[in-house]
Design a protein around this motif. Sequence first.
Motif, mmCIF file in Angstrom:
data_model
loop_
_atom_site.group_PDB
_atom_site.id
_atom_site.type_symbol
_atom_site.label_atom_id
_atom_site.label_comp_id
_atom_site.label_asym_id
_atom_site.label_seq_id
_atom_site.Cartn_x
_atom_site.Cartn_y
_atom_site.Cartn_z
ATOM 1 N N GLU A 18 0.831 -1.210 0.000
ATOM 2 C CA GLU A 18 0.000 0.000 0.000
ATOM 3 C C GLU A 18 0.866 1.262 0.000
ATOM 4 O O GLU A 18 0.569 2.219 -0.712
ATOM 5 C CB GLU A 18 -0.930 0.008 1.211
ATOM 6 N N LEU A 19 1.941 1.260 0.783
ATOM 7 C CA LEU A 19 2.825 2.423 0.831
ATOM 8 C C LEU A 19 3.550 2.623 -0.498
ATOM 9 O O LEU A 19 3.771 3.757 -0.925
ATOM 10 C CB LEU A 19 3.825 2.294 1.978
ATOM 11 N N ALA A 20 3.926 1.522 -1.153
ATOM 12 C CA ALA A 20 4.623 1.626 -2.439
ATOM 13 C C ALA A 20 3.718 2.196 -3.520
ATOM 14 O O ALA A 20 4.185 2.889 -4.436
ATOM 15 C CB ALA A 20 5.146 0.257 -2.858
ATOM 16 N N ALA A 21 2.419 1.942 -3.427
ATOM 17 C CA ALA A 21 1.475 2.411 -4.449
ATOM 18 C C ALA A 21 0.858 3.763 -4.100
ATOM 19 O O ALA A 21 0.106 4.319 -4.897
ATOM 20 C CB ALA A 21 0.363 1.383 -4.629
ATOM 21 N N MET A 34 -1.518 21.240 -11.354
ATOM 22 C CA MET A 34 -1.937 20.098 -10.560
ATOM 23 C C MET A 34 -0.875 19.014 -10.717
ATOM 24 O O MET A 34 -0.450 18.721 -11.838
ATOM 25 C CB MET A 34 -3.296 19.565 -10.998
ATOM 26 N N VAL A 35 -0.447 18.435 -9.586
ATOM 27 C CA VAL A 35 0.613 17.430 -9.593
ATOM 28 C C VAL A 35 0.154 16.208 -8.818
ATOM 29 O O VAL A 35 -0.451 16.329 -7.751
ATOM 30 C CB VAL A 35 1.909 17.989 -8.961
ATOM 31 N N THR A 36 0.475 15.039 -9.354
ATOM 32 C CA THR A 36 0.317 13.781 -8.643
ATOM 33 C C THR A 36 1.724 13.272 -8.381
ATOM 34 O O THR A 36 2.519 13.144 -9.312
ATOM 35 C CB THR A 36 -0.480 12.761 -9.473
ATOM 36 N N ALA A 37 2.025 13.008 -7.084
ATOM 37 C CA ALA A 37 3.379 12.601 -6.712
ATOM 38 C C ALA A 37 3.333 11.476 -5.692
ATOM 39 O O ALA A 37 2.327 11.271 -5.018
ATOM 40 C CB ALA A 37 4.158 13.790 -6.146
ATOM 41 N N SER A 38 4.466 10.775 -5.592
ATOM 42 C CA SER A 38 4.617 9.713 -4.602
ATOM 43 C C SER A 38 5.325 10.298 -3.377
ATOM 44 O O SER A 38 5.888 11.395 -3.442
ATOM 45 C CB SER A 38 5.454 8.574 -5.184
ATOM 46 N N PRO A 39 5.355 9.559 -2.274
ATOM 47 C CA PRO A 39 6.087 10.048 -1.099
ATOM 48 C C PRO A 39 7.591 10.200 -1.353
ATOM 49 O O PRO A 39 8.260 10.950 -0.655
ATOM 50 C CB PRO A 39 5.838 8.968 -0.035
ATOM 51 N N LYS A 40 8.104 9.516 -2.365
ATOM 52 C CA LYS A 40 9.527 9.628 -2.713
ATOM 53 C C LYS A 40 9.814 10.859 -3.549
ATOM 54 O O LYS A 40 10.962 11.141 -3.872
ATOM 55 C CB LYS A 40 9.975 8.392 -3.489
ATOM 56 N N GLY A 41 8.765 11.574 -3.954
ATOM 57 C CA GLY A 41 8.950 12.756 -4.782
ATOM 58 C C GLY A 41 8.858 12.478 -6.273
ATOM 59 O O GLY A 41 9.130 13.356 -7.087
ATOM 60 N N GLU A 42 8.488 11.271 -6.639
ATOM 61 C CA GLU A 42 8.331 10.937 -8.056
ATOM 62 C C GLU A 42 7.074 11.624 -8.580
ATOM 63 O O GLU A 42 6.008 11.503 -7.985
ATOM 64 C CB GLU A 42 8.188 9.431 -8.232
ATOM 65 N N ALA A 78 0.069 11.094 3.935
ATOM 66 C CA ALA A 78 -0.843 9.955 3.766
ATOM 67 C C ALA A 78 -0.159 8.657 4.182
ATOM 68 O O ALA A 78 -0.800 7.779 4.774
ATOM 69 C CB ALA A 78 -1.324 9.873 2.318
ATOM 70 N N SER A 79 1.141 8.528 3.919
ATOM 71 C CA SER A 79 1.851 7.318 4.339
ATOM 72 C C SER A 79 1.981 7.268 5.860
ATOM 73 O O SER A 79 1.842 6.200 6.461
ATOM 74 C CB SER A 79 3.221 7.212 3.658
ATOM 75 N N PHE A 80 2.221 8.424 6.504
ATOM 76 C CA PHE A 80 2.249 8.463 7.965
ATOM 77 C C PHE A 80 0.884 8.053 8.521
ATOM 78 O O PHE A 80 0.794 7.282 9.484
ATOM 79 C CB PHE A 80 2.600 9.864 8.473
ATOM 80 N N ASN A 81 -0.183 8.564 7.921
ATOM 81 C CA ASN A 81 -1.533 8.232 8.384
ATOM 82 C C ASN A 81 -1.816 6.742 8.225
ATOM 83 O O ASN A 81 -2.396 6.114 9.102
ATOM 84 C CB ASN A 81 -2.577 9.042 7.624
ATOM 85 N N LYS A 82 -1.406 6.179 7.092
ATOM 86 C CA LYS A 82 -1.632 4.755 6.838
ATOM 87 C C LYS A 82 -0.833 3.901 7.826
ATOM 88 O O LYS A 82 -1.328 2.896 8.332
ATOM 89 C CB LYS A 82 -1.257 4.421 5.393
ATOM 90 N N MET A 83 0.402 4.317 8.120
ATOM 91 C CA MET A 83 1.199 3.588 9.106
ATOM 92 C C MET A 83 0.561 3.655 10.490
ATOM 93 O O MET A 83 0.531 2.670 11.217
ATOM 94 C CB MET A 83 2.618 4.153 9.180
ATOM 95 N N ALA A 84 0.057 4.826 10.856
ATOM 96 C CA ALA A 84 -0.577 4.973 12.169
ATOM 97 C C ALA A 84 -1.798 4.071 12.282
ATOM 98 O O ALA A 84 -2.025 3.459 13.328
ATOM 99 C CB ALA A 84 -0.964 6.425 12.416
#
Length: 148
Positions: A18-21, A34-42, A78-84
């Motif tokens: 889930e975090l990878a996607a 408008m930008v769509t990005a990943s947590p890695k900045g991609e 969003a990744s922090f929220n998902k981890m929590a």
Amino acid sequence: MAAVNEDRMQATERLQRELAALIATVEHPNGTCMVTASPKGEIKALHLHPSLLQQGAQAVGQVVTETVRLATNAAVQASFNKMALALGDGMAIDVESIAGDSPFRSTWNPVVPPKAPAEQAPPERRPRTPRAEDSDDDAFFDNPSWLR
């Protein structure tokens, strides 16, 4: 015990997938990008409004950079929220202590500075009406049978 460990392994693998996607889409406050990005900045998607292109290369670069930062921060949050949710708040706090504060906790700096209102006098304050005294509270707290 083996079943518990197997469940944890499956939950960990599911969280990793889930975090990878995970991605986030953010629109610049001025509505031109408008930008769509990943947590890695991609950068997964980038949409520019034609009016932005007419403002010159420097304006385009600034707006795109700001929007990418906002989208990346939103994806990281969003990744922090998902981890929590998956690991619990205690573990999420431990992760933050190692990785640093989540983006929305560590930064509160809007991209577009707020417009200062014209100098005006503060609104006139009206005096409050006095509250009615309530003698029942004192009787309640003075009752020794309630102090056990």
